[in-house]
Write a protein that holds these residues in place. Structure first.
Motif, PDB file in Angstrom:
ATOM      1  N   PHE A 153      -9.341   1.754   3.900  1.00  0.00           N
ATOM      2  CA  PHE A 153      -8.956   0.403   3.470  1.00  0.00           C
ATOM      3  C   PHE A 153      -7.803  -0.145   4.309  1.00  0.00           C
ATOM      4  O   PHE A 153      -7.683  -1.339   4.529  1.00  0.00           O
ATOM      5  CB  PHE A 153      -8.547   0.410   2.001  1.00  0.00           C
ATOM      6  CG  PHE A 153      -9.635   0.876   1.088  1.00  0.00           C
ATOM      7  CD1 PHE A 153     -10.712   0.048   0.792  1.00  0.00           C
ATOM      8  CD2 PHE A 153      -9.599   2.149   0.540  1.00  0.00           C
ATOM      9  CE1 PHE A 153     -11.721   0.481  -0.041  1.00  0.00           C
ATOM     10  CE2 PHE A 153     -10.613   2.588  -0.291  1.00  0.00           C
ATOM     11  CZ  PHE A 153     -11.673   1.758  -0.589  1.00  0.00           C
ATOM     12  N   ASN A 162       0.814  -1.218   0.000  1.00  0.00           N
ATOM     13  CA  ASN A 162       0.000   0.000   0.000  1.00  0.00           C
ATOM     14  C   ASN A 162       0.850   1.272   0.000  1.00  0.00           C
ATOM     15  O   ASN A 162       0.522   2.257   0.646  1.00  0.00           O
ATOM     16  CB  ASN A 162      -0.988  -0.004   1.169  1.00  0.00           C
ATOM     17  CG  ASN A 162      -0.303  -0.208   2.503  1.00  0.00           C
ATOM     18  OD1 ASN A 162       0.920  -0.271   2.579  1.00  0.00           O
ATOM     19  ND2 ASN A 162      -1.074  -0.297   3.557  1.00  0.00           N
ATOM     20  N   ILE A 214      -3.671  -1.041  -3.533  1.00  0.00           N
ATOM     21  CA  ILE A 214      -4.456   0.183  -3.411  1.00  0.00           C
ATOM     22  C   ILE A 214      -5.081   0.672  -4.697  1.00  0.00           C
ATOM     23  O   ILE A 214      -6.175   1.200  -4.695  1.00  0.00           O
ATOM     24  CB  ILE A 214      -3.550   1.378  -3.044  1.00  0.00           C
ATOM     25  CG1 ILE A 214      -2.715   1.059  -1.860  1.00  0.00           C
ATOM     26  CG2 ILE A 214      -4.335   2.618  -2.836  1.00  0.00           C
ATOM     27  CD1 ILE A 214      -1.777   2.210  -1.592  1.00  0.00           C
ATOM     28  N   GLN A 221      -6.582  -0.155  -7.376  1.00  0.00           N
ATOM     29  CA  GLN A 221      -7.968  -0.421  -7.775  1.00  0.00           C
ATOM     30  C   GLN A 221      -8.962  -0.031  -6.692  1.00  0.00           C
ATOM     31  O   GLN A 221     -10.055   0.448  -6.969  1.00  0.00           O
ATOM     32  CB  GLN A 221      -8.114  -1.883  -8.147  1.00  0.00           C
ATOM     33  CG  GLN A 221      -7.529  -2.127  -9.524  1.00  0.00           C
ATOM     34  CD  GLN A 221      -7.132  -3.567  -9.751  1.00  0.00           C
ATOM     35  OE1 GLN A 221      -7.296  -4.406  -8.869  1.00  0.00           O
ATOM     36  NE2 GLN A 221      -6.615  -3.841 -10.928  1.00  0.00           N
ATOM     37  N   LYS A 222      -8.553  -0.238  -5.442  1.00  0.00           N
ATOM     38  CA  LYS A 222      -9.480   0.054  -4.346  1.00  0.00           C
ATOM     39  C   LYS A 222      -9.938   1.505  -4.354  1.00  0.00           C
ATOM     40  O   LYS A 222     -11.090   1.801  -4.100  1.00  0.00           O
ATOM     41  CB  LYS A 222      -8.836  -0.265  -3.003  1.00  0.00           C
ATOM     42  CG  LYS A 222      -8.978  -1.740  -2.685  1.00  0.00           C
ATOM     43  CD  LYS A 222      -8.574  -2.050  -1.277  1.00  0.00           C
ATOM     44  CE  LYS A 222      -8.813  -3.537  -1.032  1.00  0.00           C
ATOM     45  NZ  LYS A 222      -7.876  -4.131  -0.121  1.00  0.00           N
TER      46      LYS A 222
END
Ligand code: CA
Ligand code: CA
Length: 144
Positions: A127, A63, A84, A86-87
């Protein structure tokens, strides 16, 4: 356009480092800033090379986020690791880069970058919340 080393003065540099420290208080995500003079090709491609060079893929949760600036070539890219990217969604990254480019033009570079870093930290925190035993996996200083 200033050179990479003069892109931010000492005071502005500290504003940015403080923003990284503050952002990382909320999340296990690791944010770095890299500035160089020239980028002749695609900014995002170059950011991927720098990302590897700085060993930013070595975070436990994948991340890391790199804010990349080519000062003389006037290019900016923001790259998140695979955990990360895509999130947060493509729009987040596009919006972040476009905001930076617009504000760099208005000469609010340090504040713009600091705000983006803080915003990125709060997005990351949903996230990747920071745990009590968080380690500072990647340096908070600007690399050149
Ligand atoms: Ca950390
Ligand atoms: Ca860090």
């Amino acid at each position: 356009m200033p050179s990479a080393r003069n892109f931010f003065n000492k005071q502005e540099e500290q504003v940015i480092i403080d923003a990284i420290v503050k952002a990382e208080l909320k999340t296990s995500g690791e944010i770095r800033v890299h500035i160089e003079n020239f980028c002749f090709g695609n900014g995002l491609k170059r950011a991927k090379v720098i990302f590897k060079k700085l060993k930013m893929q070595n975070t436990k949760e994948r991340n890391g986020v790199l804010f990349y600036i080519a000062a003389r070539s006037r290019k900016v890219a923001v790259l998140g690791d695979e955990g990360i990217y895509q999130k947060l969604g493509a729009t987040f990254w596009e919006k972040t880069v476009n905001n930076l480019i617009n504000q760099f033009k208005e000469n609010k570079k340090a504040d713009a970058l600091a705000n983006s870093i803080i915003e990125c930290g709060s997005q990351l925190s949903s996230f990747f919340p920071r745990s009590s035993n968080d380690a500072d996996e990647l340096s908070n200083t600007i690399s050149y």
